[in-house]
Every structure is written in structure tokens, then in C-alpha cells.
Design a protein around this motif. Sequence first.
Motif, short mmCIF file in Angstrom:
data_model
loop_
_atom_site.label_atom_id
_atom_site.label_comp_id
_atom_site.label_asym_id
_atom_site.label_seq_id
_atom_site.Cartn_x
_atom_site.Cartn_y
_atom_site.Cartn_z
N LEU A 190 3.45 7.22 -8.36
CA LEU A 190 2.58 8.37 -8.56
C LEU A 190 3.32 9.68 -8.31
CD1 LEU A 190 -0.74 7.12 -6.87
CD2 LEU A 190 -0.26 7.35 -9.32
N ALA A 191 4.09 9.72 -7.19
CA ALA A 191 4.83 10.94 -6.86
C ALA A 191 5.90 11.23 -7.90
CB ALA A 191 5.46 10.81 -5.48
N ALA A 192 6.61 10.18 -8.34
CA ALA A 192 7.66 10.36 -9.34
C ALA A 192 7.07 10.88 -10.65
CB ALA A 192 8.41 9.05 -9.57
N ALA A 193 5.93 10.33 -11.07
CA ALA A 193 5.30 10.78 -12.31
C ALA A 193 4.85 12.23 -12.20
CB ALA A 193 4.11 9.89 -12.64
N ALA A 194 4.25 12.59 -11.06
CA ALA A 194 3.79 13.98 -10.87
C ALA A 194 4.96 14.94 -10.87
CB ALA A 194 3.00 14.09 -9.56
N PHE A 214 -0.94 15.40 -3.51
CA PHE A 214 -2.08 14.49 -3.48
C PHE A 214 -1.63 13.05 -3.58
CE2 PHE A 214 -5.14 11.93 -5.86
CZ PHE A 214 -6.25 12.02 -5.03
N SER A 215 -0.67 12.76 -4.46
CA SER A 215 -0.20 11.38 -4.62
C SER A 215 0.45 10.87 -3.34
CB SER A 215 0.78 11.30 -5.79
OG SER A 215 1.95 12.06 -5.54
N VAL A 216 1.21 11.75 -2.66
CA VAL A 216 1.84 11.34 -1.41
C VAL A 216 0.79 11.08 -0.33
CG1 VAL A 216 3.38 12.09 0.44
CG2 VAL A 216 3.99 12.55 -1.94
N GLN A 217 -0.17 11.99 -0.22
CA GLN A 217 -1.22 11.81 0.78
C GLN A 217 -2.11 10.60 0.45
OE1 GLN A 217 -1.25 13.25 3.54
NE2 GLN A 217 0.21 14.91 3.16
N PHE A 218 -2.26 10.35 -0.85
CA PHE A 218 -3.03 9.18 -1.26
C PHE A 218 -2.35 7.91 -0.79
CE2 PHE A 218 -3.76 5.79 -4.39
CZ PHE A 218 -5.13 5.65 -4.28
N GLY A 219 -1.02 7.88 -0.87
CA GLY A 219 -0.29 6.71 -0.40
C GLY A 219 -0.49 6.50 1.10
N ALA A 276 0.83 -1.20 0.00
CA ALA A 276 0.00 0.00 0.00
C ALA A 276 0.87 1.25 0.00
CB ALA A 276 -0.92 -0.01 1.23
N SER A 277 1.99 1.23 0.73
CA SER A 277 2.91 2.38 0.74
C SER A 277 3.59 2.55 -0.60
CB SER A 277 3.96 2.19 1.83
OG SER A 277 3.38 2.12 3.10
N LEU A 278 3.85 1.44 -1.26
CA LEU A 278 4.59 1.48 -2.52
C LEU A 278 3.81 2.20 -3.62
CD1 LEU A 278 7.38 0.36 -3.10
CD2 LEU A 278 6.32 -1.63 -4.15
N VAL A 279 2.49 2.29 -3.45
CA VAL A 279 1.67 2.99 -4.45
C VAL A 279 2.11 4.45 -4.59
CG1 VAL A 279 -0.66 3.75 -4.99
CG2 VAL A 279 -0.28 1.46 -4.10
N THR A 280 2.60 5.03 -3.51
CA THR A 280 2.97 6.45 -3.50
C THR A 280 4.11 6.75 -4.47
OG1 THR A 280 2.30 6.67 -1.19
CG2 THR A 280 3.83 8.32 -2.05
N VAL A 324 6.17 9.58 4.56
CA VAL A 324 5.60 10.66 3.77
C VAL A 324 6.38 11.96 3.92
CG1 VAL A 324 3.57 12.16 3.61
CG2 VAL A 324 3.29 9.68 3.74
N GLU A 325 6.91 12.24 5.11
CA GLU A 325 7.51 13.55 5.41
C GLU A 325 8.63 13.95 4.44
OE1 GLU A 325 9.83 15.84 9.06
OE2 GLU A 325 9.13 13.78 9.31
N PRO A 326 9.63 13.12 4.18
CA PRO A 326 10.69 13.57 3.27
C PRO A 326 10.22 13.83 1.84
CG PRO A 326 10.97 11.24 3.82
CD PRO A 326 9.92 11.79 4.74
N LEU A 327 9.16 13.13 1.41
CA LEU A 327 8.63 13.39 0.07
C LEU A 327 8.02 14.78 -0.03
CD1 LEU A 327 6.95 9.94 -0.70
CD2 LEU A 327 9.09 10.85 -1.65
N ILE A 328 7.32 15.22 1.02
CA ILE A 328 6.74 16.56 1.04
C ILE A 328 7.85 17.61 1.03
CG2 ILE A 328 5.30 18.16 2.33
CD1 ILE A 328 3.74 15.91 1.07
#
Length: 585
Positions: free
Chosen positions: A167-171, A247-252, A160-164, A285-289
Motif C-alpha cells: 500500500l505504501a509503495a503504491a501510494a 494513511f497506508s502506513v498507519q493502517f498497517g 498483518a504488518s506486511l499489508v503496509t 512504521v517510523e522509517p516509512l514516515i
Amino acid sequence: MIRRLLTVLEPPEAALLRRTVAGLLICAVLQGIAFALLVPLLRELLGDGGISGALPWLGALAAVFAGYAVAYWSSTVSGYRTGAGLSRTLYHRLGDHVSTLPLGWFTAERTGGLAQLSSKGVIAVMGVPAHLLRPVITAFVTPLVVVALMFAFDWRLALASLVTLPLAAAAYRVTGRAIDGQERAHEAASAEAGGRVIEFARAQPVLRAFGRTVHGHRELDDALAAQRASGRRLLLRAVPGFAAFVFSVQFGFTSVLMVGTVLALGGSVDAPELIALLVLAARFVEPLIVAADLGATLRIADGALNRVQTVLTTEPLPEPAVPAVPSDPADTSVELAGVSFGYRPGSPVLSGFSLRVPARTMTALVGPSGSGKTTVTRLVARFFDAEEGQVRVAGVDVRELGTEALMSRVSLVFQDVYLFDATIAENIRLARPEASEAEFHRAARLARVDEIAARLPDGWDTRVGEGGTALSGGERQRVSIARAILKDAPIVLLDEATAALDPENEHAVQDALAALAADRTLLVIAHRLQTIASADRIAVLDEGRVAELGTHDELLALDGRYARYWAERSRAGGWRLTAAPETAP
């Protein structure tokens, strides 16, 4: 970007950058391990194990933290050292390389860009190893470590975490591509607006003289409007991408929360383990933001590095391995033979141009604007190389003579006089710092700069300001001519610039030019009738060729282009401003 940084660094700094990156990778991995250790630690504390069961995990966490602290300190210090070394290297490399570029490269646009690059640009690039690499590496490495270790606890939550990540890389990638071109356009618009503001400030005397202090400076208004519009377009491009990334990060994170809740309700995961895994997901999630916030700064630094590399990869004019030596050291002739040249492909300025300037004579270039007069002098000074034909000085092609030997034989006195923010004496001595006091004062006296120094409070130690703004246009010309006299080069390229001077300065500049011309070879772009008539030969240029060549009397006798030019200038020289006659009411 790291690979490109390595290409501009010297070997010691490049090795330090590699150590910095290695240290940051270790930090990011240890940080991910520390986050993962929170799961068994919290599971024991919140479960049946209690404090005693949590102590081994607490000890492991302390050991990882100690290793992280050492790696953090080491990578931080090496990052700052790399940044400082990168700054020093870029300044040195830019300075060394720019000094090899042909003078024709230094257009107003490139000079302004170089000034911006050597200030804000270099600072942005040096901030990459000092400040940006850590959060960027952490944003990519730490989440991967967290997800990898999460598989050890519960593979379903890990998936479930891997979904992020995709999506984040594409965005992030789509956003970067969307704003890349617009970012360059905004930078160009900002530079244009800055230049117009400076122009507006410098033009205040003229604007106020005609009552146009508030309105009427259309170029500035348009530049500021263009800057605002480009900034708005940049925001419109950036905001959707940034929102999609967040959104993609929060979605993950939401996916992990939902899957965890379902598993907890189904009894597959107990409550203490779920809480620990959710804490781990939050740290994921924090470092991605943070990376999203730094994306714009990183792109600015990347753009600056691109511009640095563009300058560093600009090829200088080729220099001969062994410079040729003129067969006659006393020869100071100048010759252009079959020369063709254009500033843009398909738009030649000179085409098959040929002209010989005999030693110790003055040849005047006349002709309409755009006929190639200035280009001829620039080619002799090797601002550029001719596309076809040869430019010879002392009988030797300037490409074989070499820039250093060429510049030792040539003095340049052009319309755009630039003086450094130094004293009058220092600006004159720039031509030949080792000159004696007697030589210095002789050059200053011949150019009548001694009159300027005599009436100023600090005399020769008077600072002229940036570009010589503390002096008038005629005074700057006299300092420039004194500099050329002190250099004592046998060939002088002169763009006569006395049309806009007051009578006193014009007379002084003419005297200085007469002193400069003594026993030298002169190639002069002439405007004044007196200078044209006194030339040994006059070359009339038209459409990139010599249309007529001869003495003043010979060309008048031809009754061609020169005769018409002379007649027009003679009539213009007799113009006078008079009051309009009063009319009866």
C-alpha cells in the motif's frame, strides 16, 4: 538513482559510493535485527524470566548495537566523502564539458539554467550520498528485516504488518507520478519569476522616468501570479498522495494492533509478547514516515541529476582528428557556399546562401530584421554547423579547421558586450594574457580606453562590475574593441552597435572600429549609413539569401532593395524632435 550517480562519478568516487551503500545496507539490517531483539528481551523482562532471563538477549542487543555503531560511523564518513567527491566531480565535468559546447548552445535560457544547476542543483545532488541515502535505505530495508524476523515470533502479526508495504509503495509511486510534471512546471515558473524580478530591478531608471514604479510592470505581475498558481497546483497534487501514504502506513500499524488484540483475547499470544511485538511494529512504521517526509527532497535531487546528465550528454560540435592547415597562411578570406540553416526544424533562416568575403576587405550585411545577418556571422564563428553547404575560412571548411584554429583567426565584436567582474586591464588582457605592456597600451589607446582609465580613481585597476555594469554602454564597447585589437586576429566579425550611444561615445567607438579594421578582413552587420557607404562590398539579405551584392554606387544604380533601404535610412537620419507649435486659444 544510485546507478545514475555511478555514471557521473569518477572510478575512485564510484567505489566509495558503493562502499557507502554497502555500509548503509549493513546499518539498516543491523537496525532491523536490533528492533527484533526487543521482542524476546521485553518478553523476558515482562514475563517470568526477569532480568536473568533477559541478560543473554541484552548481550546480543549490545553486540548488534556495537556493530551498528561501527557501520554507522564508517558509512557516515564515506557518505560525506562521497558527497564532497561528487560535488568536485560534477563541477569539473560540467566545466570541462560546457567548454566544448558550441557558442550557439549558450542561449539566455540555458545560461540561466546552467547557473542554477551549478549552484543549487549540484548541492542537491551531493546531498544524496551525504544525507538522503541513509533514511531512504533505512526506510526500505529495515522494515523488510523487521517483517522477516517477525515471522519467527508470530506469522500472523507478520502478515498483518506486511499489508503496509504494497500500500505504501503504491501510494508513493502514484504521488511521484502525479507531481512529477507539475514539479517541473513549478521550477520553470520560479525561474521565470526570478528573472522578472531581476529585470524589474534593472529597469528602475526607465520605470521611474515614466512614473510606473508600482504599477505597469505586467510581466513581473504575471510571472509571480504564475509561480503562485503553479505552487498551489503542486501542493494540491502532493497533499492527497502524502496523506494516502501516511494513511497506508498507519493502517498497517492498526492492522497489527487489531490482530494482536484478537490473538491476545483468544489466548494465542500472551500480554508480554504482544507488548513487545507492538513495540516492534511501531519501530517498523517510523522509517516509512521519515521516507515520506524526504520524498520531495529526493525528487528535487533526482531532477537536478537529470538536468546534469542532460548537459553532460549534449554532444559538442565534432572536431577533426587532424585539423586541416590552410594552403596559404596569409589567406584571410571568408566564404559561405550553398549554406542552409535553421534554429528550428522546418523553419530555415538561411537557404542556399552563398557569399564570399575577399581577404583584407570589408563586406557589410544589410537587410530587414530576421533576414539572417546575425546567423551568417554566427556560422562563420561556428556557433553552429551549417545543415547544408560549407562555411570556409582561409579556404578550409571550418569543420575541418577545428575550433581552436578557427578562434585564433577570428575576433568577435557583437552588440551584447560582456565584461567580467575584474579590472579594466584584466578584461582587455583576456584576449592575449602574454601580450607586452606596449601591445596592451597600444590596443587601449586605439580603442580610446585610455581616456576611460584616466578619469577613474583606480585607473586600469578599476573593477567594472559583473557584466561591466560600472561602465556605460559605449565604454563597454570600447573595452570590447580594445580586447579584439589586442587579440590581433586577421578576421573580424562585427555587429555594429552605436545607434543607442551618445555622440561622444559614438565617435570614440567609430575611431576604435576604424583602428580595428586596419588591414583585416571584416564582415560587419552595418546600421550606420557612413559604415555602409564605406564598405568595399554590400550584401543585401532578404529571406535567407543574398538579394543584391555590389558597391554602394552599383547598388544605388540598380534602384532595387538597397536603393529603397538607403532612401529610408537617409530620411530617418534627418529626423529631428521639435516642439509642437503653439495654437491660438
